[in-house]
Design an enzyme around this catalytic site. Structure first.
Site, PDB file in Angstrom:
ATOM      1  N   GLY A 216       1.141  -0.841  -0.335  1.00 13.88           N
ATOM      2  CA  GLY A 216      -0.154  -0.071  -0.091  1.00 13.88           C
ATOM      3  C   GLY A 216       0.845   1.506  -0.455  1.00 13.88           C
ATOM      4  O   GLY A 216       0.436   2.642  -0.058  1.00 13.88           O
ATOM      5  N   THR A 217       1.975   1.009  -0.524  1.00 12.50           N
ATOM      6  CA  THR A 217       3.300   2.551   0.060  1.00 12.50           C
ATOM      7  C   THR A 217       3.059   2.902  -1.570  1.00 12.50           C
ATOM      8  O   THR A 217       3.461   3.892  -1.556  1.00 12.50           O
ATOM      9  CB  THR A 217       4.182   2.241   0.561  1.00 12.50           C
ATOM     10  N   LYS A 219       3.673   1.268  -4.666  1.00 11.80           N
ATOM     11  CA  LYS A 219       4.995   0.787  -5.659  1.00 11.80           C
ATOM     12  C   LYS A 219       4.044   0.793  -6.997  1.00 11.80           C
ATOM     13  O   LYS A 219       4.552   1.182  -8.136  1.00 11.80           O
ATOM     14  CB  LYS A 219       4.869  -0.366  -4.737  1.00 11.80           C
ATOM     15  N   THR A 220       3.062   0.295  -7.322  1.00 14.17           N
ATOM     16  CA  THR A 220       1.985  -0.245  -8.205  1.00 14.17           C
ATOM     17  C   THR A 220       1.096   1.772  -9.143  1.00 14.17           C
ATOM     18  O   THR A 220       2.045   1.515 -10.835  1.00 14.17           O
ATOM     19  CB  THR A 220       1.058  -1.158  -8.194  1.00 14.17           C
ATOM     20  N   HIS A 435     -10.102  -3.742  31.727  1.00 15.73           N
ATOM     21  CA  HIS A 435      -8.904  -4.246  30.945  1.00 15.73           C
ATOM     22  C   HIS A 435      -8.656  -2.681  30.251  1.00 15.73           C
ATOM     23  O   HIS A 435      -7.590  -2.867  30.414  1.00 15.73           O
ATOM     24  CB  HIS A 435      -9.600  -4.862  29.927  1.00 15.73           C
ATOM     25  N   GLU A 436      -9.607  -2.057  29.495  1.00 12.92           N
ATOM     26  CA  GLU A 436      -8.705  -1.274  28.828  1.00 12.92           C
ATOM     27  C   GLU A 436      -8.760   0.204  29.237  1.00 12.92           C
ATOM     28  O   GLU A 436      -7.353   0.890  28.981  1.00 12.92           O
ATOM     29  CB  GLU A 436     -10.247  -0.246  27.839  1.00 12.92           C
ATOM     30  N   HIS A 439      -4.634  -0.586  30.724  1.00  6.40           N
ATOM     31  CA  HIS A 439      -4.044  -0.433  28.934  1.00  6.40           C
ATOM     32  C   HIS A 439      -3.459   1.557  29.296  1.00  6.40           C
ATOM     33  O   HIS A 439      -2.809   1.457  28.767  1.00  6.40           O
ATOM     34  CB  HIS A 439      -4.578  -0.633  28.261  1.00  6.40           C
ATOM     35  N   ASP A 511      -3.349  -9.148  22.969  1.00  7.39           N
ATOM     36  CA  ASP A 511      -2.567  -8.337  24.198  1.00  7.39           C
ATOM     37  C   ASP A 511      -0.961  -9.223  24.547  1.00  7.39           C
ATOM     38  O   ASP A 511       0.492  -9.076  23.885  1.00  7.39           O
ATOM     39  CB  ASP A 511      -2.862  -7.513  25.562  1.00  7.39           C
TER      40      ASP A 511
HETATM   41  P1  ADP Z   1       1.018  -0.930  -3.923  1.00  7.14           P
HETATM   42  O1  ADP Z   1       1.381  -1.378  -4.755  1.00  7.14           O
HETATM   43  O2  ADP Z   1       2.262  -0.708  -2.832  1.00  7.14           O
HETATM   44  O3  ADP Z   1       0.913  -2.464  -2.561  1.00  7.14           O
HETATM   45  P2  ADP Z   1      -0.379   0.729  -4.055  1.00  7.14           P
HETATM   46  O4  ADP Z   1      -0.269   1.411  -5.554  1.00  7.14           O
HETATM   47  O5  ADP Z   1      -1.655  -0.444  -5.159  1.00  7.14           O
HETATM   48  O6  ADP Z   1       0.344  -0.283  -3.628  1.00  7.14           O
HETATM   49  O7  ADP Z   1      -1.240   1.662  -3.903  1.00  7.14           O
HETATM   50  C1  ADP Z   1      -2.906   1.390  -3.642  1.00  7.14           C
HETATM   51  C2  ADP Z   1      -3.616   2.387  -3.157  1.00  7.14           C
HETATM   52  O8  ADP Z   1      -3.524   3.519  -2.651  1.00  7.14           O
HETATM   53  C3  ADP Z   1      -3.144   3.508  -4.619  1.00  7.14           C
HETATM   54  O9  ADP Z   1      -3.976   3.564  -6.098  1.00  7.14           O
HETATM   55  C4  ADP Z   1      -3.659   5.219  -4.108  1.00  7.14           C
HETATM   56  O10 ADP Z   1      -4.580   5.414  -4.446  1.00  7.14           O
HETATM   57  C5  ADP Z   1      -3.262   4.997  -2.333  1.00  7.14           C
HETATM   58  N1  ADP Z   1      -1.744   5.387  -2.969  1.00  7.14           N
HETATM   59  C6  ADP Z   1      -1.133   4.575  -1.918  1.00  7.14           C
HETATM   60  N2  ADP Z   1       0.409   5.489  -2.317  1.00  7.14           N
HETATM   61  C7  ADP Z   1       0.171   6.901  -2.382  1.00  7.14           C
HETATM   62  C8  ADP Z   1       1.015   8.229  -2.231  1.00  7.14           C
HETATM   63  N3  ADP Z   1       1.896   7.634  -2.100  1.00  7.14           N
HETATM   64  N4  ADP Z   1       0.381   9.090  -3.568  1.00  7.14           N
HETATM   65  C9  ADP Z   1      -0.927   8.814  -3.076  1.00  7.14           C
HETATM   66  N5  ADP Z   1      -1.547   7.828  -3.586  1.00  7.14           N
HETATM   67  C10 ADP Z   1      -1.089   6.082  -2.887  1.00  7.14           C
HETATM   68 ZN    ZN Z   2      -5.986  -5.178  25.359  1.00  9.63          ZN
HETATM   69 MG    MG Z   3       0.650  -3.578  -5.957  1.00 10.37          MG
END
Ligand code: ADP
Ligand code: ZN
Ligand code: MG
Length: 621
Positions: A216-217, A219-220, A435-436, A439, A511
């Site tokens: 989700g960073t 890459k794609t 419990h909470e 924490h 936990d």
């Molecule tokens: P990965 O391939 O690294 O798992 P993706 O490229 O598929 O992640 O990212 C998923 C979605 O998250 C993208 O389609 C976009 O909407 C959002 N996203 C992730 N990183 C960014 C970024 N740096 N800027 C803007 N949108 C982002």
């Molecule tokens: Zn807990």
């Molecule tokens: Mg990807």
């Protein structure tokens, strides 16, 4: 997106079937025309013909194929027909013609190779063929409909996203943050736009670029942005698609994809999630997964087969660089590695702004607050926060997204949706509140623990309640003291249940897992246990085996025992610290829990008011 190449039987058949049908239809009509019997009284049958010959009524007979033209002495002309194969004289004698009388008539036999008749002759053979083709066509259509691709399995399934084939062109402007990665990739864009410039000066541009980073960073997204910026053909395929259908298909798909990409240079090949095919070879049962290895080998072969002048760049993405085969990372292959990092606070704000573009926000919305509250979130998480907020607002028939919608959606993305159906009994509510509260109290008292932002006993996802703690600022490193405090905070709920209720619930299992894993890492990875000393006993990642990760243990049983002892020592010390905290602050804990049962959720301000009342400092240095 367009499917590039389908050299499949299906495609050929579908393309040509209509043509074939029309073609044969015309032939059919034509041959029918040539065939057409002139249905009139001039037509006689062979017996009549024989009778007339015997009666000496006939001057001449002309035979063309099966057609017989007869001229009578009185000048009338008639026709008859015989079988194509048998000879005329034979046919006539079979019917009892008088040989002498026949000799008196002139008989002319002619072979006519007219178009119509050839078709008439071959049609019986062509017709079944045509039928077969039509059947295959329907058959393959059925398979496609069922989701299979049996007939196109060998061809590349890479998707082309050309500069014009794509509806929405993605550029670097759509990717926020990840500055280093963008810098590296700008070079690639420059090369693709202008390969000559680099070739003239003798510069070798990296052939393979590996994007590494957490899921989700972006890459794609980055890979697509490179294609969009450079305006070149973009072939994208996911590692898992290689290993989908039949054995031996992966390698031929690779071959196909590289061929197409070479033909349309300059171009980019993007292999997403390359770890699906690129894992270390030769591990696993029976020498590993043959199919996967062949695919990987083919990728390596193709990458070696490029000419220096080829302007094809291969990009790949993975979130498990540690499991990749070293051969992939050799010079000349994926030798350029680009780290795609999780966004920091500033980057998160930029990402939120990008995804807020088409969403109407209320005037007082502060996206800064959202980015402050989302440390560790990826770009994809932030994208879904904006989306969830829009859904929440739409559900309540609002025209604009409010700050409250955004805050609610952070929690939804972080912890899962609220479980409204899951009503706690009075007793469960009390236990959860304590419990909470445990924490939260431990977190507030310990110096290195993150401050509490929210405490709640509303069920979310799998948790009965939750305590939100957030660091004041982004942390790139963690210290031993922070780890120890974190372990204590995790144990807070468990200890409270045990000491106050004398009983334990299953609510502490997560936990305990978190705390033990942390303690174990301290001992085996970070050298934070004095007894073990400065040794990293665990590798950074596990090894791939049977598709799972089996941590390879490179230490003895004795060391293993030693590690276990160290881990439990850390856990027990934390346990003692927590008991201490609870005993000295019992009234404060009671107060927190009581309010929690009443209100179910305490925001930061309400919570801090309570603990301040018991003389606990809120600010940490
Ligand atoms: P990965 O391939 O690294 O798992 P993706 O490229 O598929 O992640 O990212 C998923 C979605 O998250 C993208 O389609 C976009 O909407 C959002 N996203 C992730 N990183 C960014 C970024 N740096 N800027 C803007 N949108 C982002
Ligand atoms: Zn807990
Ligand atoms: Mg990807």
């Amino acid at each position: 997106m367009v499917k590039v190449k389908k050299t499949s039987i299906t495609a050929i058949i579908i393309k040509n079937t209509i043509g074939i049908i029309i073609f044969f239809g015309i032939i059919f009509l034509l041959s029918g025309y040539f065939q057409e019997d002139k249905k009139d009284d001039k037509n006689i049958n062979l017996t009549e013909l024989v009778n007339d010959i015997n009666a000496e009524k006939i001057t001449s007979i002309k035979n063309t194929n099966e057609k017989i033209d007869i001229v009578y002495k009185d000048g009338t002309e008639k026709t008859s027909k015989k079988e194509t194969q048998s000879s005329l004289t034979e046919t006539l004698s079979n019917l009892g013609v008088d040989k002498v009388k026949l000799a008196l008539t002139s008989v002319e036999i002619k072979e006519d190779k007219s178009v119509g008749n050839i078709f008439v002759n071959i049609l019986p053979f062509l017709f079944p063929l045509l039928l077969l083709i039509v059947v295959i066509w329907f058959f393959s259509r059925g398979i496609k409909g069922a989701g299979g691709q049996a007939f196109s399995f060998g061809s590349s399934r890479a998707k082309l996203m050309g500069s014009d084939g794509q509806k929405q062109k993605i550029t670097f402007a759509d990717v926020a943050g990840v500055k280093e990665a963008k810098n590296e990739l700008e070079e690639v864009v420059d090369f693709l736009k202008n390969p000559k410039k680099f070739a003239n000066i003798g510069a070798r541009i990296p052939r393979g670029i590996l994007l590494m980073g957490a899921p989700g960073t972006g890459k794609t997204l980055l890979a697509r942005a490179v294609a969009g910026e450079a305006g070149v053909s973009f072939f994208s395929i996911s590692g898992s698609e290689f290993v989908e259908l039949f054995v031996g298909v992966g390698a031929s798909r690779v071959r196909d994809m590289f061929k197409v990409a070479r033909a349309s240079q300059p171009s980019i090949i993007f292999i997403d999630e390359i770890d699906a095919v690129g894992r270390v070879r030769g591990v696993g049962m029976g020498g590993g997964n043959d199919e996967r290895e062949q695919t990987l080998n083919q990728i390596l072969v193709e990458m070696d087969g490029f000419e220096p002048s080829d302007s094809v760049i291969i990009m790949a993405a993975t979130n498990r660089p540690d499991v990749l085969d070293p051969a992939l990372l050799r010079p000349g292959r994926f030798d350029r590695r680009v780290n795609v990092e999780l966004p920091d606070r500033k980057d998160r704000l930029e990402i939120l702004k990008i995804h807020a573009k088409n969403k109407p926000l209320e005037k007082d919305v502060r996206l800064e607050t959202v980015s402050e509250r989302t440390p560790g979130f990826s770009g994809a998480d932030l994208h879904s926060i904006m989306n969830e907020a829009a859904i929440l607002a739409a559900r309540e028939n609002k025209k604009q997204i409010s700050q409250h919608d955004l805050i609610r959606s952070i929690e939804k993305v972080m912890l899962g949706p609220i479980r409204q159906t899951h009503a706690l009994s009075k007793k469960e509510k009390e236990v959860t509140a304590y419990h909470e509260g445990g924490h939260a109290l431990v977190a507030s008292i310990l110096q290195y623990a993150d401050p509490v932002h929210k405490v709640s006993i509303i069920s979310r996802g799998r948790a009965a309640g939750y305590t939100l703690k957030l660091p004041n600022e982004e942390k790139k490193m963690q210290s031993k003291l922070e780890f120890l405090d974190d372990i204590a905070v995790s144990l807070g709920g468990y200890v409270v249940e045990k000491t106050i209720f004398g009983d334990l619930t299953t609510g502490s299992s997560n936990d305990l897992q978190v705390a033990s894993a942390l303690a174990r890492d301290m001992v085996t990875k970070y050298g934070m246990s004095d007894a073990v000393g400065p040794i990293a006993l665990e590798p950074a990642g596990g090894r791939a085996m049977f598709g799972n990760n089996v941590e390879s243990k490179n230490y003895s049983e004795k060391t293993n025992e030693f590690i276990d002892n160290e881990v439990s020592k850390i856990m027990n010390e934390a346990y003692e610290r927590v008991i201490d905290i609870i005993n000295t602050n019992r009234e404060c804990l009671d107060a927190i829990s009581k309010t929690l049962v009443e209100k179910e959720t305490l925001e930061q301000g309400e919570y801090e008011d309570i603990i301040r009342g018991f003389g606990i400092k809120v600010e940490k240095e």
